[in-house]
Motif scaffolding. Structure first.
Motif, PDB file in Angstrom:
ATOM      1  N   LEU A 294       0.816  -1.208   0.000  1.00 24.83           N
ATOM      2  CA  LEU A 294       0.000   0.000   0.000  1.00 24.83           C
ATOM      3  C   LEU A 294       0.850   1.259   0.000  1.00 24.83           C
ATOM      4  CD1 LEU A 294      -2.874  -0.957   2.481  1.00 24.83           C
ATOM      5  CD2 LEU A 294      -2.866  -1.060  -0.020  1.00 24.83           C
ATOM      6  N   PHE A 295       2.056   1.164   0.553  1.00 21.83           N
ATOM      7  CA  PHE A 295       2.946   2.327   0.548  1.00 21.83           C
ATOM      8  C   PHE A 295       3.478   2.580  -0.859  1.00 21.83           C
ATOM      9  CE2 PHE A 295       2.887   1.116   4.986  1.00 21.83           C
ATOM     10  CZ  PHE A 295       2.849   2.333   5.639  1.00 21.83           C
ATOM     11  N   THR A 296       3.689   1.495  -1.603  1.00 20.45           N
ATOM     12  CA  THR A 296       4.161   1.638  -2.980  1.00 20.45           C
ATOM     13  C   THR A 296       3.086   2.243  -3.869  1.00 20.45           C
ATOM     14  OG1 THR A 296       5.633  -0.258  -2.723  1.00 20.45           O
ATOM     15  CG2 THR A 296       5.105   0.408  -4.965  1.00 20.45           C
ATOM     16  N   THR A 297       1.853   1.729  -3.756  1.00 18.87           N
ATOM     17  CA  THR A 297       0.781   2.281  -4.592  1.00 18.87           C
ATOM     18  C   THR A 297       0.450   3.713  -4.172  1.00 18.87           C
ATOM     19  OG1 THR A 297      -0.868   1.248  -3.129  1.00 18.87           O
ATOM     20  CG2 THR A 297      -0.237   0.038  -5.116  1.00 18.87           C
ATOM     21  N   ARG A 298       0.653   4.025  -2.886  1.00 18.39           N
ATOM     22  CA  ARG A 298       0.450   5.388  -2.415  1.00 18.39           C
ATOM     23  C   ARG A 298       1.370   6.374  -3.138  1.00 18.39           C
ATOM     24  NH1 ARG A 298       2.621   7.817   2.441  1.00 18.39           N
ATOM     25  NH2 ARG A 298       4.483   6.584   1.958  1.00 18.39           N
ATOM     26  N   ASP A 299       2.578   5.904  -3.498  1.00 20.00           N
ATOM     27  CA  ASP A 299       3.549   6.786  -4.143  1.00 20.00           C
ATOM     28  C   ASP A 299       3.022   7.381  -5.448  1.00 20.00           C
ATOM     29  OD1 ASP A 299       5.318   6.320  -2.093  1.00 20.00           O
ATOM     30  OD2 ASP A 299       6.484   4.808  -3.174  1.00 20.00           O
ATOM     31  N   ARG A 300       2.215   6.613  -6.174  1.00 21.69           N
ATOM     32  CA  ARG A 300       1.711   7.118  -7.454  1.00 21.69           C
ATOM     33  C   ARG A 300       0.767   8.291  -7.247  1.00 21.69           C
ATOM     34  NH1 ARG A 300      -2.501   3.948  -6.181  1.00 21.69           N
ATOM     35  NH2 ARG A 300      -4.456   4.111  -7.345  1.00 21.69           N
ATOM     36  N   LEU A 301       0.161   8.369  -6.053  1.00 22.58           N
ATOM     37  CA  LEU A 301      -0.765   9.457  -5.775  1.00 22.58           C
ATOM     38  C   LEU A 301      -0.038  10.738  -5.391  1.00 22.58           C
ATOM     39  CD1 LEU A 301      -3.608   7.611  -3.838  1.00 22.58           C
ATOM     40  CD2 LEU A 301      -3.317   7.958  -6.305  1.00 22.58           C
ATOM     41  N   GLN A 302       1.157  10.610  -4.807  1.00 21.70           N
ATOM     42  CA  GLN A 302       1.946  11.804  -4.502  1.00 21.70           C
ATOM     43  C   GLN A 302       2.316  12.534  -5.788  1.00 21.70           C
ATOM     44  OE1 GLN A 302       4.814  11.512  -0.987  1.00 21.70           O
ATOM     45  NE2 GLN A 302       4.638   9.374  -1.596  1.00 21.70           N
ATOM     46  N   SER A 303       2.786  11.775  -6.758  1.00 26.06           N
ATOM     47  CA  SER A 303       3.121  12.396  -8.041  1.00 26.06           C
ATOM     48  C   SER A 303       1.857  12.748  -8.822  1.00 26.06           C
ATOM     49  CB  SER A 303       4.011  11.469  -8.875  1.00 26.06           C
ATOM     50  OG  SER A 303       3.412  10.197  -9.029  1.00 26.06           O
ATOM     51  N   GLY A 304       0.856  11.875  -8.757  1.00 25.13           N
ATOM     52  CA  GLY A 304      -0.383  12.106  -9.491  1.00 25.13           C
ATOM     53  C   GLY A 304      -1.124  13.342  -9.037  1.00 25.13           C
ATOM     54  N   MET A 305      -0.949  13.716  -7.776  1.00 24.70           N
ATOM     55  CA  MET A 305      -1.628  14.880  -7.211  1.00 24.70           C
ATOM     56  C   MET A 305      -0.949  16.179  -7.625  1.00 24.70           C
ATOM     57  SD  MET A 305      -4.164  15.409  -5.044  1.00 24.70           S
ATOM     58  CE  MET A 305      -4.870  16.980  -4.615  1.00 24.70           C
ATOM     59  N   SER A 306       0.249  16.086  -8.190  1.00 21.39           N
ATOM     60  CA  SER A 306       1.112  17.255  -8.339  1.00 21.39           C
ATOM     61  C   SER A 306       1.425  17.590  -9.789  1.00 21.39           C
ATOM     62  CB  SER A 306       2.427  17.006  -7.586  1.00 21.39           C
ATOM     63  OG  SER A 306       2.152  16.615  -6.250  1.00 21.39           O
ATOM     64  N   LEU A 307       1.705  18.853 -10.001  1.00 21.60           N
ATOM     65  CA  LEU A 307       2.164  19.301 -11.315  1.00 21.60           C
ATOM     66  C   LEU A 307       3.631  18.936 -11.507  1.00 21.60           C
ATOM     67  CD1 LEU A 307       1.593  20.953 -13.897  1.00 21.60           C
ATOM     68  CD2 LEU A 307       2.309  22.992 -12.636  1.00 21.60           C
ATOM     69  N   ALA A 308       4.401  18.982 -10.402  1.00 22.65           N
ATOM     70  CA  ALA A 308       5.830  18.691 -10.465  1.00 22.65           C
ATOM     71  C   ALA A 308       6.241  17.915  -9.219  1.00 22.65           C
ATOM     72  CB  ALA A 308       6.638  19.973 -10.566  1.00 22.65           C
ATOM     73  N   VAL A 309       7.324  17.138  -9.357  1.00 19.81           N
ATOM     74  CA  VAL A 309       7.862  16.339  -8.254  1.00 19.81           C
ATOM     75  C   VAL A 309       9.322  16.730  -8.041  1.00 19.81           C
ATOM     76  CG1 VAL A 309       8.416  14.009  -7.454  1.00 19.81           C
ATOM     77  CG2 VAL A 309       6.302  14.418  -8.723  1.00 19.81           C
ATOM     78  N   ILE A 310       9.683  16.944  -6.784  1.00 21.59           N
ATOM     79  CA  ILE A 310      11.061  17.300  -6.447  1.00 21.59           C
ATOM     80  C   ILE A 310      11.620  16.255  -5.481  1.00 21.59           C
ATOM     81  CG2 ILE A 310      12.608  19.068  -5.514  1.00 21.59           C
ATOM     82  CD1 ILE A 310      10.458  21.136  -6.105  1.00 21.59           C
ATOM     83  N   PRO A 311      12.438  15.318  -5.990  1.00 26.50           N
ATOM     84  CA  PRO A 311      13.101  14.377  -5.090  1.00 26.50           C
ATOM     85  C   PRO A 311      14.340  15.040  -4.488  1.00 26.50           C
ATOM     86  CG  PRO A 311      13.588  13.826  -7.370  1.00 26.50           C
ATOM     87  CD  PRO A 311      12.700  15.020  -7.402  1.00 26.50           C
TER      88      PRO A 311
END
Length: 262
Positions: free
Chosen positions: A215-232
């Motif tokens: 569930l933590f892995t599938t949750r990751d797609r929502l962090q990026s999916g919610m956003s216009l940009a991702v900053i690692p």
């Protein structure tokens, strides 16, 4: 279908998000689904438990509808709103990803779902002091400019991002496995602070879900999916943050990496 009907389908054991998405995409009503033949239902409901799920749907749909109504009432009393893909409140960026969640569970300031600019800041739980400072500073800069800071409430970089946004009275969304039972427990206070400062907790899972690793892995797609940009900020080559980076690339999100030298 309305939220109650979609939730009723979600509650059927063996009927996962992918099958639920297939049903929603079909455009059929709840009654259409109930009276469809088993052969027709097999085109929507797939997986190892498809047969038992179809039997439950055909024989116990009224029970699941009643359970869904009770669950919506209970979660509402706890300040949690259940939002379906067909709801106007559903995040527009989620609609752009291929594996969108059919239902989301939100606690806090729902107006943040309508904000046009969200930035995900993610990174290692075991970050350096430099990484933590950079995460905080970047969150402060974007939050001050009106962006919503999205992260996962994890130790290290995630927590620093949320805190950075809060320190400048900015907005932040925590994407969680469970909005009711906060993980890690040491961040219960941070989650409460997010809520008290008009932030939002968001999950695709029912409250009290078992904390399975996947569930933590599938949750990751929502962090990026919610956003216009991702900053690692910081990550190991095979760290969980790289999963979010891969999702960001699949979802055609902007990717930015800070230059520590500057």
């Amino acid at each position: 279908m309305d939220t109650v009907e979609i939730l009723a389908l979600k509650l059927i054991p063996g009927l996962g998000n992918r099958s639920l998405v297939n049903i929603i995409n079909s455009g059929l009503t709840f009654a259409d689904i109930i009276f469809s033949s088993e052969i027709e239902l097999k085109t929507f409901i797939r997986g190892n438990l498809a047969f038992s799920a179809i039997q439950e749907l055909k024989t116990r749909s009224d029970i699941y509808l009643e359970e869904a109504k009770n669950l919506i009432s209970t979660t509402s009393r706890n300040g949690i709103e259940i939002i379906s893909y067909l709801d106007d409140k559903y995040p527009k960026y989620f609609r752009l990803i291929k594996d969108w969640p059919a239902l989301i569970y939100a606690k806090g300031n729902l107006q943040l779902l309508e904000r046009p600019l969200s930035i995900a800041i993610v990174g290692s739980r075991e970050c350096t002091d430099t990484g933590r400072k950079i995460s905080t500073r970047i969150a402060q800069e974007f939050a001050s400019a009106g962006a919503v800071i999205v992260s996962g409430l994890a130790r290290g970089i995630d927590a620093a991002a949320h805190q950075g946004a809060l320190e400048v009275n900015g907005s932040t969304i925590a994407i969680l496995v469970d909005v009711e039972n906060i993980y890690p427990k040491e961040h219960i206070y941070l989650a409460q602070k997010i809520l008290s400062d008009n932030g939002l907790l968001l999950s695709e899972n029912l409250p009290d879900v078992s904390m399975a690793k996947g569930l933590f892995t599938t949750r990751d797609r929502l962090q990026s999916g919610m956003s216009l940009a991702v900053i690692p900020i910081e990550t190991k080559v095979n760290g969980g943050t790289m999963q979010t980076v891969r999702y960001a690339r699949e979802q055609n999100r902007l990717l930015y990496c800070p230059d520590y030298a500057n």
